[in-house]
Design a protein around this motif. Structure first.
Motif, mmCIF file in Angstrom:
data_model
loop_
_atom_site.group_PDB
_atom_site.id
_atom_site.type_symbol
_atom_site.label_atom_id
_atom_site.label_comp_id
_atom_site.label_asym_id
_atom_site.label_seq_id
_atom_site.Cartn_x
_atom_site.Cartn_y
_atom_site.Cartn_z
ATOM 1 N N ARG A 1 17.966 1.845 9.191
ATOM 2 C CA ARG A 1 19.053 2.817 9.057
ATOM 3 C C ARG A 1 19.579 3.300 10.400
ATOM 4 O O ARG A 1 20.574 4.026 10.462
ATOM 5 C CB ARG A 1 18.580 4.007 8.221
ATOM 6 N N GLY A 2 18.881 2.938 11.482
ATOM 7 C CA GLY A 2 19.357 3.300 12.806
ATOM 8 C C GLY A 2 18.984 4.686 13.266
ATOM 9 O O GLY A 2 19.678 5.277 14.097
ATOM 10 N N ASP A 3 17.854 5.234 12.781
ATOM 11 C CA ASP A 3 17.451 6.578 13.197
ATOM 12 C C ASP A 3 15.938 6.740 13.100
ATOM 13 O O ASP A 3 15.405 7.052 12.037
ATOM 14 C CB ASP A 3 18.146 7.634 12.344
ATOM 15 N N LEU A 4 15.271 6.547 14.227
ATOM 16 C CA LEU A 4 13.816 6.714 14.288
ATOM 17 C C LEU A 4 13.405 8.152 14.576
ATOM 18 O O LEU A 4 12.214 8.474 14.546
ATOM 19 C CB LEU A 4 13.231 5.818 15.382
ATOM 20 N N SER A 5 14.374 9.014 14.850
ATOM 21 C CA SER A 5 14.044 10.352 15.351
ATOM 22 C C SER A 5 13.245 11.177 14.357
ATOM 23 O O SER A 5 12.443 12.024 14.753
ATOM 24 C CB SER A 5 15.326 11.102 15.721
ATOM 25 N N ARG A 6 13.426 10.932 13.062
ATOM 26 C CA ARG A 6 12.721 11.741 12.068
ATOM 27 C C ARG A 6 11.592 10.992 11.367
ATOM 28 O O ARG A 6 10.995 11.513 10.425
ATOM 29 C CB ARG A 6 13.725 12.255 11.029
ATOM 30 N N ALA A 7 11.321 9.791 11.811
ATOM 31 C CA ALA A 7 10.266 8.994 11.174
ATOM 32 C C ALA A 7 8.891 9.389 11.706
ATOM 33 O O ALA A 7 8.724 9.645 12.905
ATOM 34 C CB ALA A 7 10.505 7.511 11.423
ATOM 35 N N THR A 8 7.926 9.448 10.816
ATOM 36 C CA THR A 8 6.542 9.709 11.217
ATOM 37 C C THR A 8 5.905 8.408 11.661
ATOM 38 O O THR A 8 5.912 7.421 10.924
ATOM 39 C CB THR A 8 5.738 10.309 10.052
ATOM 40 N N MET A 9 5.370 8.414 12.859
ATOM 41 C CA MET A 9 4.760 7.205 13.405
ATOM 42 C C MET A 9 3.266 7.171 13.076
ATOM 43 O O MET A 9 2.498 7.993 13.584
ATOM 44 C CB MET A 9 4.947 7.162 14.931
ATOM 45 N N GLY B 1 -2.616 2.716 10.642
ATOM 46 C CA GLY B 1 -2.917 3.675 9.592
ATOM 47 C C GLY B 1 -1.648 4.195 8.944
ATOM 48 O O GLY B 1 -0.555 4.103 9.499
ATOM 49 N N GLY B 2 -1.765 4.746 7.760
ATOM 50 C CA GLY B 2 -0.624 5.358 7.099
ATOM 51 C C GLY B 2 0.335 4.356 6.493
ATOM 52 O O GLY B 2 0.023 3.190 6.290
ATOM 53 N N GLN C 1 0.811 -1.218 0.000
ATOM 54 C CA GLN C 1 0.000 0.000 0.000
ATOM 55 C C GLN C 1 0.844 1.268 0.000
ATOM 56 O O GLN C 1 0.320 2.369 -0.152
ATOM 57 C CB GLN C 1 -0.919 0.004 1.225
ATOM 58 N N SER C 2 2.169 1.130 0.160
ATOM 59 C CA SER C 2 3.036 2.299 0.291
ATOM 60 C C SER C 2 3.235 3.005 -1.047
ATOM 61 O O SER C 2 3.597 2.368 -2.045
ATOM 62 C CB SER C 2 4.396 1.875 0.846
ATOM 63 N N PRO C 3 3.069 4.333 -1.078
ATOM 64 C CA PRO C 3 3.345 5.080 -2.313
ATOM 65 C C PRO C 3 4.838 5.124 -2.637
ATOM 66 O O PRO C 3 5.218 5.487 -3.754
ATOM 67 C CB PRO C 3 2.807 6.483 -2.006
#
Length: 426
Positions: free
Chosen positions: A312-320, A300-301, A21-23
């Motif tokens: 990649r070892g960086d969740l800080s900028r990921a939209t949850m 969702g999403g 489902q991912s664009p």
């Protein structure tokens, strides 16, 4: 993005369904996959444990991300192989995956980092294990140390039964997985499965579910890999979740990093809600099965940015993405004889019809005959998942769909979600 998904069960079908489902998706290859995934991506006939061929495939297809479903691939070091090739992998290294692949390692790790769990002992010799039974009170919890497809745990009521189970395990019932046994203190309470996404340094809670391990209605019969699940799980009160994040999830991520094995992927914490707070029953180094199925239907999403951020070892900028305000239930249809001797080859009719927008059927153990017929090819064969405004509506939809499937060679529990239903009706 080009994504390689590894695995062939219901968990992987649910992940493929969500990833498709991912664009962001350009190409999805699933190895080895199953008939239910044929319309979601390309199937590659490579076993999940063949890390050499999987790594070669990832390089050939120029994979931007590899998502590992089953624990067997993690144990074989697929994440390590991909890291060496510079390919992002959602799934921990073999060393980090020991949280699941070795119960002895997991228990010792929890002891080192003061993570609440049941008292335990680890034994390689039959004599020592027998002697240790006098230290524990019945019922006795006995576990094979290694991977045993969800069947390496028994709970027995007396010492004679315990001795018999120990003899079977150490005698080769589960092969090398049973070379050591873990005997644990029995924990009284209600169990649930809490999931967290980890990038090696931090963790973000993803949600919770509750599954049903016993084969038959009323929580009777032998342990299985899971006969059904639902989410959300009422056992996870806000207070319990806060305690679990503070006492379990955070110390695991920090402890693994401190021991030189940063944990990247999803952490499954099987928790017992005891009178003393949450205690760890077990860890899994991947999404649970069938818990993954209900989580994917509620989520969702777009899941792909989350998976890539972990890899990649960086969740800080990921939209949850957030969970939809609904209940999802999964009922497992298994082959007659499961879990001991499932009968394969029986014809399944009606599983691939359109059941409407609120029902999804994920394939867990199927294959396609040359004549196009769908047949059973495993123990747990189909996952019938349905959403609803509450557990009652979701259950009704799931079992209504099951009644439309013509499969005399299968069976299912008829009471999935009974704890949540009792709470709703109270």
């Amino acid at each position: 993005m080009n994504i390689l998904l590894v695995g062939s069960g219901g968990r992987e079908h649910a992940l493929a369904w969500k990833i498709a489902q991912s664009p962001l998706l350009k190409r999805l290859v699933i190895a080895p996959g199953n008939p239910g995934m044929e319309k979601l991506g390309e199937l590659a006939p490579i076993k999940a444990t063949d890390v050499d061929q999987l790594a070669a495939l990832a390089r050939e297809m120029k994979a931007d991300l590899v998502v590992v479903g089953p624990e067997s691939a993690l144990e074989k070091g697929l994440a390590d192989r991909l890291a060496a090739a510079g390919i992002p992998c959602f799934g921990p290294t073999a060393k980090a995956a020991q949280l699941e692949t070795s119960k002895a390692f997991s228990k010792a790790f929890m002891e080192r980092h003061e993570i609440p769990t049941a008292g335990f002992g680890v034994y390689e010799r039959l004599h020592d294990a027998r002697q240790a039974l006098s230290v524990f009170r019945p019922p006795y919890v006995i576990k094979a140390d290694g991977l045993a497809a969800g069947k390496g745990v028994v709970i027995v009521e007396n010492a004679r039964q315990a001795e018999t189970e120990i003899e079977w395990m150490l005698g080769g019932r589960f092969g090398q997985a049973g070379a050591r046994v873990v005997i644990e203190e029995f924990m009284d309470g209600e169990e649930g499965s809490l999931f967290a996404l980890c990038d090696g340094k931090t963790a973000v809670l993803l949600g919770g579910a509750q599954d049903h391990k016993r084969a038959y209605d009323g929580d009777l019969g032998p342990n299985t890999g899971g006969m059904g699940s639902y989410s959300p799980a009422p056992v996870f009160t806000p207070e319990l979740v806060e305690a679990a994040e503070r006492l379990v999830v955070k110390p695991v991520v920090e402890g693994m990093a401190a021991e030189g094995a940063p944990y990247r992927g999803v952490l499954y914490a099987g928790l017992m809600a005891t009178s003393e707070g949450p205690k760890v029953v077990e860890f899994n180094a991947r999404f649970g099965d069938p818990e993954c199925q209900v989580l994917m239907m509620r989520l969702g999403g777009d899941i792909v940015p989350m998976l890539l951020a972990c890899a990649r070892g960086d969740l800080s900028r990921a939209t949850m993405p957030e969970f939809r305000n609904e209940t999802v239930i999964c009922v497992v249809m298994a082959a007659q004889g499961y879990p001991d001797s499932p009968v394969e080859g029986s014809i399944i009719r009606g599983a691939e019809q359109d059941f409407g927008p609120d029902v999804q059927v994920f394939h867990a153990g199927t294959k396609r005959r040359n004549d196009g017929q769908l047949v059973a090819a495993g123990g747990r064969v189909l996952n019938i998942c349905a959403r609803g405004k509450d557990i009652a509506e979701a259950r009704d939809r799931a079992y209504a769909a099951i009644r439309k499937i013509d499969w005399p060679g299968g069976f299912c529990r008829t009471d999935i979600g009974w704890r949540a239903l009792e709470r709703e009706q109270a």
